[in-house]
Scaffold this active site. Structure first.
Site, short mmCIF file in Angstrom:
data_model
loop_
_atom_site.label_atom_id
_atom_site.label_comp_id
_atom_site.label_asym_id
_atom_site.label_seq_id
_atom_site.Cartn_x
_atom_site.Cartn_y
_atom_site.Cartn_z
N CYS A 163 0.86 -1.19 0.00
CA CYS A 163 0.00 0.00 0.00
C CYS A 163 0.89 1.23 0.00
O CYS A 163 1.77 1.35 0.85
CB CYS A 163 -0.91 0.00 1.23
SG CYS A 163 -1.94 1.49 1.30
N ASN A 199 0.83 -9.02 -0.90
CA ASN A 199 -0.34 -9.77 -0.43
C ASN A 199 0.01 -11.25 -0.37
O ASN A 199 0.97 -11.72 -0.99
CB ASN A 199 -1.48 -9.60 -1.44
CG ASN A 199 -2.05 -8.21 -1.45
OD1 ASN A 199 -1.42 -7.29 -1.95
ND2 ASN A 199 -3.23 -8.05 -0.91
#
Ligand code: HMG
Ligand code: MG
Length: 306
Positions: free
Chosen positions: A249, A258
């Site tokens: 992010c 992720n």
């Protein structure tokens, strides 16, 4: 070898976030046509849901500034199939851009903490809902589904540990505003299994069952799969993942990739849990994407299969 474990769900839904969460943090601009090919390959591999992009402010996330061009091209190519791909919209301006293209599914993204609300959304913990409320009402009135992400559910780089009650408060607020599903994000990857179970149980105590929840893990500390296991034991059947383990992010610098879709697929397959996705096709896509980005995938399963 497939060895099922009693008490786990028979089937899960994988919500692929590679083109959005995976790419949003890439420093060098990925050409729109490469993004489109990435989406097409993920769909062809059988992924049931592929989150395509974000209609956020282009200065905030320059990598996804081509959201409208990407979706226009995909609609020209795939027709209504492209309109079924979820996209992120933080506010009414983002929703307008998504509606103009006929998108059917949007996601808002709330923060569980004050600091991240300010850094990611330029809003306070409280005023973020003033931005989401009209956005969600209009989306629902237009017949769209609305996913509600909650970020920093387990820990926050500025505030440390995050209280489960605070996360439940933010999540239930999004449900009150009309969210169809909550995705509980471990944005910086600090969750461990007991914490996952405690959070899912706290939502249960608040009347929100595991069928309304998705879990969104980042693999910063290598805990993502063990956290999926805890989620499965608690009855959650939707998991977010990113092909090749891409991701991060831009407004949470300790966020790394992720959970890799391939790692999740290998794990589910071994447990005999149906997912409907072609692992080899996803891994081949990640190898191709790694070539585009100029660095290998961090996923152990992608490396093992290559
Ligand atoms: P702001 O500066 O407060 O915006 O940013 P504003 O409402 O004051 O508007 C300022 C100007 O921006 C206006 O233009 C608006 O029209 C324009 P002007 O009138 O001055 O010419 N504008 C927009 N333009 C295009 N698209 C839009 C848009 N909105 C306003 N949507 C804002 C507030 C929310 C827009 C900004 O903070 C933003 O875009 N943030 C996005 C950050 C982001 O995308 N972060 C990554 C996704 S979250 C994540 O990764 C976590 C997750 O994966 C789960 C997990 O891991 O936990 C989901
Ligand atoms: Mg994320």
């Amino acid at each position: 070898m497939v060895v099922p474990e009693p008490g786990l769900p028979d089937r899960v839904t994988i919500y692929e976030v590679g083109p959005r969460d995976g790419l949003q943090n890439e420093a060098t601009t990925v050409p729109t046509e490469v993004k489109a090919e990435f989406v097409r390959r993920l769909l062809a591999a059988g992924l049931p849901i592929v989150e395509a992009t974000s209609f956020v402010h282009p200065k905030w996330v320059p990598q996804l500034a081509d959201a409208a061009d990407l979706m226009t091209g995909l609609v020209a190519d795939l027709g209504d199939t492209a309109r079924e791909l979820p996209v992120l919209v933080p506010n009414e301006r983002g929703l307008d851009r998504a509606l103009a293209l006929g998108m059917r599914h949007v996601a808002v993204f709330a923060s569980a903490t004050e600091t991240f609300a300010q850094k990611n959304l330029n809003r306070t913990l409280t005023s973020q809902f003033e931005m989401f409320q009209p956005t969600m009402v209009r989306a629902r009135d237009a017949g769209l589904t609305v996913r509600g992400y909650v970020s920093m559910c387990f820990g926050d780089p500025w505030e440390g540990a995050v209280d489960v009650d605070q996360v439940v408060g933010v999540g239930t607020h999004l449900l009150t505003l009309g969210a169809d599903q909550l995705s509980l994000g471990d944005t910086i990857g600090v969750a461990t299994p007991g914490h996952v179970r405690a959070l899912v149980e706290a939502f249960g105590d608040a009347g929100v069952g595991p069928e309304r929840l998705a879990l969104h893990f980042h693999d910063t500390y290598g805990q993502a799969l063990t956290n999926v296991h805890a989620g499965l034991q608690a009855g959650v059947t939707t998991y977010d993942a990113s092909a090749g383990g891409l991701g991060g992010c831009p407004y949470a610098h300790s966020a790394t990739g992720n959970l890799a879709t391939e790692d999740l697929l290998w794990f589910l397959t071994g447990l005999g849990i149906e997912h409907g996705v072609d692992l080899d096709a996803v891994a081949a896509t990640s190898v191709w994407m790694a070539g585009q980005l100029g660095r290998p995938s961090p996923s152990a399963v992608v490396r093992a299969l290559a």
